[in-house]
Design an enzyme around this catalytic site. Structure first.
Site, PDB file in Angstrom:
ATOM      1  N   LYS A   1       0.837  -1.197   0.000  1.00 25.15           N
ATOM      2  CA  LYS A   1       0.000   0.000   0.000  1.00 25.15           C
ATOM      3  C   LYS A   1       0.875   1.252   0.000  1.00 25.15           C
ATOM      4  CE  LYS A   1      -3.535   2.406   2.632  1.00 25.15           C
ATOM      5  NZ  LYS A   1      -4.529   2.407   3.689  1.00 25.15           N
TER       6      LYS A   1
ATOM      7  N   GLU B   1      10.511  -4.560   4.508  1.00 24.02           N
ATOM      8  CA  GLU B   1      10.576  -5.982   4.128  1.00 24.02           C
ATOM      9  C   GLU B   1      10.272  -6.151   2.640  1.00 24.02           C
ATOM     10  OE1 GLU B   1       8.888  -4.779   6.690  1.00 24.02           O
ATOM     11  OE2 GLU B   1       8.959  -6.101   8.449  1.00 24.02           O
TER      12      GLU B   1
ATOM     13  N   GLY C   1      -4.898  -1.781   4.822  1.00 21.93           N
ATOM     14  CA  GLY C   1      -4.096  -2.921   4.359  1.00 21.93           C
ATOM     15  C   GLY C   1      -4.760  -4.265   4.630  1.00 21.93           C
ATOM     16  N   ARG C   2      -5.254  -4.450   5.840  1.00 25.33           N
ATOM     17  CA  ARG C   2      -5.822  -5.764   6.203  1.00 25.33           C
ATOM     18  C   ARG C   2      -7.228  -5.964   5.654  1.00 25.33           C
ATOM     19  NH1 ARG C   2      -4.751  -2.411  10.278  1.00 25.33           N
ATOM     20  NH2 ARG C   2      -6.418  -1.635  11.615  1.00 25.33           N
TER      21      ARG C   2
ATOM     22  N   GLU D   1      -4.761  -6.506  14.831  1.00 24.42           N
ATOM     23  CA  GLU D   1      -4.275  -5.191  14.400  1.00 24.42           C
ATOM     24  C   GLU D   1      -5.421  -4.174  14.433  1.00 24.42           C
ATOM     25  OE1 GLU D   1      -0.750  -4.656  11.526  1.00 24.42           O
ATOM     26  OE2 GLU D   1      -2.440  -4.117  10.270  1.00 24.42           O
TER      27      GLU D   1
ATOM     28  N   HIS E   1      -4.529 -33.256  17.410  1.00 21.14           N
ATOM     29  CA  HIS E   1      -3.377 -34.070  17.825  1.00 21.14           C
ATOM     30  C   HIS E   1      -2.247 -33.198  18.343  1.00 21.14           C
ATOM     31  CE1 HIS E   1      -5.320 -37.624  16.131  1.00 21.14           C
ATOM     32  NE2 HIS E   1      -5.784 -36.759  15.238  1.00 21.14           N
TER      33      HIS E   1
ATOM     34  N   LYS F   1       9.174  -0.607  14.405  1.00 28.50           N
ATOM     35  CA  LYS F   1       9.763  -0.294  13.088  1.00 28.50           C
ATOM     36  C   LYS F   1      10.842   0.769  13.237  1.00 28.50           C
ATOM     37  CE  LYS F   1       5.709  -0.892  10.056  1.00 28.50           C
ATOM     38  NZ  LYS F   1       4.739  -0.191   9.224  1.00 28.50           N
TER      39      LYS F   1
HETATM   40  O1  F6P Z   1       3.103  -3.032   9.810  1.00 27.73           O
HETATM   41  C1  F6P Z   1       1.746  -3.007   9.657  1.00 27.73           C
HETATM   42  C2  F6P Z   1       1.304  -2.720   8.264  1.00 27.73           C
HETATM   43  O2  F6P Z   1       1.228  -1.353   8.067  1.00 27.73           O
HETATM   44  C3  F6P Z   1      -0.020  -3.407   7.973  1.00 27.73           C
HETATM   45  O3  F6P Z   1      -1.092  -2.696   8.465  1.00 27.73           O
HETATM   46  C4  F6P Z   1       0.032  -3.558   6.503  1.00 27.73           C
HETATM   47  O4  F6P Z   1      -0.913  -4.465   6.044  1.00 27.73           O
HETATM   48  C5  F6P Z   1       1.453  -4.004   6.334  1.00 27.73           C
HETATM   49  O5  F6P Z   1       2.183  -3.252   7.284  1.00 27.73           O
HETATM   50  C6  F6P Z   1       2.030  -3.818   4.962  1.00 27.73           C
HETATM   51  O6  F6P Z   1       1.999  -2.487   4.566  1.00 27.73           O
HETATM   52  P1  F6P Z   1       2.201  -2.086   3.051  1.00 27.73           P
HETATM   53  O7  F6P Z   1       1.093  -2.694   2.269  1.00 27.73           O
HETATM   54  O8  F6P Z   1       2.161  -0.595   3.034  1.00 27.73           O
HETATM   55  O9  F6P Z   1       3.529  -2.611   2.602  1.00 27.73           O
END
Ligand code: F6P
Length: 535
Positions: free
Chosen positions: A196, A202, A254-255, A340, A371, A500
């Site tokens: 987003k 990452e 995002g979620r 979240e 199990h 972060k």
């Molecule tokens: O770290 C949390 C977050 O902001 C989530 O809410 C989001 O889904 C995820 O990181 C990834 O964010 P992006 O889509 O901006 O890479």
């Protein structure tokens, strides 16, 4: 006395009652269920009795759930800490009409959906090619909401796949990218960078490394990259051509984003038509949520069961137990969606919450969990409300008996959790086994199940794209209703920021620079040991 007090008082009086005995009410099994189309939510195996249900409904009424819901669908800026509307529901209703600040919301949604459909169609049909020809593999690089939704849905809908293989890379641990691309041919791989913000460390690290990997076999790697983002200007800087950039507005959290371009990998896997069915499922649940009276409203009742178990009864966790191997990622998906969204400590107005916020959500598919951790569910000292999900039909007619076993186990578990086994019953078993005296007594005690453990069951005919859409929308709205009742903003996530920021500063130390100011002696020692071990 307010609604919370009334609920607490009722729980203190009645909450520990015998759930099985509640079925003396002959209507209970039918009456403590909610239907939406062919999907049934059964909450009769909980300690919620008629009075508790009325009190919970009073709480929902008094919290203004209906008004808040209508405000969300109308595009009000209910995400107050980020000053944003919350309109992921618009993505699954492309034929709808909606204006925000005088601008048409739906035209760009329809336009992007059409572009996604063309691109997904081209990839599936082999019209879009890599340097080595037809795309055989798609790698979605994203994390959190830019990974969990599409990854969960792609796995869930495996029987409907018809395009290239779809893979997901999320973790910044290089092992993830390494292991996923290990067997792939860069010349026939399409990479979707899904973020987003297009700044997530990452994702951007994995995207750059994926580009480097592709450079090994392809002269123009960016030509095999697509981007999904609400910060489209940043995608150009990465070198991705605008025709393969799919944008979305900041009113999609995002979620909550799998319904739009973040679902591109899913659309490539199942095809545009099936993706439309997935959207239609979500939209059907939206219509139900908007129109059904609260007591017959599945997301509302699911939320009220959650409130009863967490805030009233004090059970700190809930287990999500899909009896469906293809929903193996659902617990992780719901973990983000619920924790979240509602893992907050202050109310919308900034005051401290005066009750616990959302529970810890965890789980794994049945029968595997049986199990592993069900021992604690049945005999542990804490009570974990369980949420079972199961389809009446599987997708493997040749393995029909497997599905019968799956169903039998799911139904048996909710029954066993509720009924338990008394000491007398355990003694009878030990007598049958030939034990007597003190040994019989000792062994019997280990075989007692206290029972009276609450669970709910969500039952549907089969896991289709449409049904999956309904299930996801159901849980989204459940989280929303719980958030409204708790008075919190379910749409921000400030709690992820501090870690972060510190990680950014820690990186310099791991690279050999000085330890960040103010870190604890513990972290300092760990850091120097890390550096020593890394030579
Ligand atoms: O770290 C949390 C977050 O902001 C989530 O809410 C989001 O889904 C995820 O990181 C990834 O964010 P992006 O889509 O901006 O890479």
């Amino acid at each position: 006395m307010d609604n919370w007090d009334r609920l607490a008082a009722h729980h203190a009086r009645q909450g520990a009652r015998d759930i099985a005995a509640l079925f003396d009410d002959a209507e209970r099994a039918a009456d403590f269920t909610v239907a939406e189309g062919d999907m049934l939510f059964d909450y009769s195996k909980t300690a919620i009795d008629r009075t508790a249900r009325e009190l919970l409904l009073d709480l929902a009424e008094a919290s203004g759930v209906a008004a808040r819901r209508d405000a969300m669908f109308a595009g009000a800026r209910i995400n107050e800490t980020e000053d944003r509307a919350v309109l992921h529901t618009a993505l699954r209703n492309p034929d709808g009409a909606l204006e925000l600040d005088g601008a048409d919301v739906m035209a760009p949604v329809r336009d992007t959906l059409a572009r996604m459909e063309r691109f997904a169609g081209d990839v599936r049909a082999g019209r879009f090619k890599g340097a080595g020809g037809r795309v055989t593999d798609v790698v979605n690089i994203g994390i959190g909401g830019s990974d969990l939704g599409p990854a969960m849905a792609v796995a869930a809908l495996a029987p409907f796949h018809g395009g290239p293989r779809v893979h997901f890379v999320s973790n910044v641990d290089g092992a993830h990218l390494h292991d996923v691309v290990a067997g792939l041919d860069p010349a026939t791989t399409l990479v979707i960078v899904c973020s987003k913000t297009f700044t997530t460390i990452e994702t951007m690290t994995n995207a750059r490394s994926a580009r480097a990997w592709m450079t090994g076999g392809v002269r123009e790697p960016e030509a095999q990259f697509a981007a999904v983002s609400s910060a489209v200007e940043r995608t150009g800087a990465f070198g991705i051509a605008p025709e393969r950039v799919f944008g979305f507005a900041d009113w999609v959290g995002g979620r909550y984003s799998v319904w739009g371009p973040v679902g591109l990998a899913l659309m490539i896997a199942i095809g545009p038509q099936r993706f439309r069915e997935f959207l239609a499922g979500g939209a059907a649940m939206d219509t139900h949520f908007r129109t059904a009276p609260l007591r017959a409203n599945m997301p509302v009742m699911l939320a009220l069961v959650g409130i009863w178990h967490n805030q009233i009864a004090g059970h700190p966790t809930r287990a999500v137990l899909p009896y469906d191997q293809r929903l193996a990622l659902l617990p992780a998906y719901l973990q983000q969606l619920e924790m979240e969204s509602n893992g907050k400590r202050v109310a919308m107005d900034g005051t401290d919450l005066d009750r616990p916020s959302g529970p810890v959500v965890w789980g794994a598919p049945g029968t595997n969990g049986q199990h592993a951790f069900y021992q604690l569910l049945h005999q542990g000292t804490q009570i974990v409300p369980c949420e079972f999900l199961v389809a009446a039909q599987g997708h493997e007619p040749a393995l029909e008996h497997h599905h019968q076993l799956l169903l039998a186990n799911c139904l048996a578990q909710s029954e066993a959790l509720m009924r338990g086994r008394s000491l007398d019953q355990a003694r009878a078993l030990m007598t049958e086994a030939g034990l007597e005296g003190a040994e019989l007594e000792r062994q019997a005690r280990h075989r007692v199940f206290p029972g009276n453990r609450p669970s709910t069951t969500l039952l549907y005919p089969a896991l289709t794209p449409e049904t999956l859409g309904r299930i996801i929308a159901l849980y989204e709205h459940r989280v929303f209703v719980e958030g409204v009742i708790l008075g919190i903003n379910s749409f921000d996530q400030w709690g992820v920021e501090l870690g972060k920021e510190l990680a950014d500063r820690m990186l310099r130390a791991v690279e050999g620079g000085p330890a960040p100011e103010g870190v604890s002696p513990s972290t300092r020692r760990l850091l120097s040991r890390v550096l020593r071990l890394r030579g």
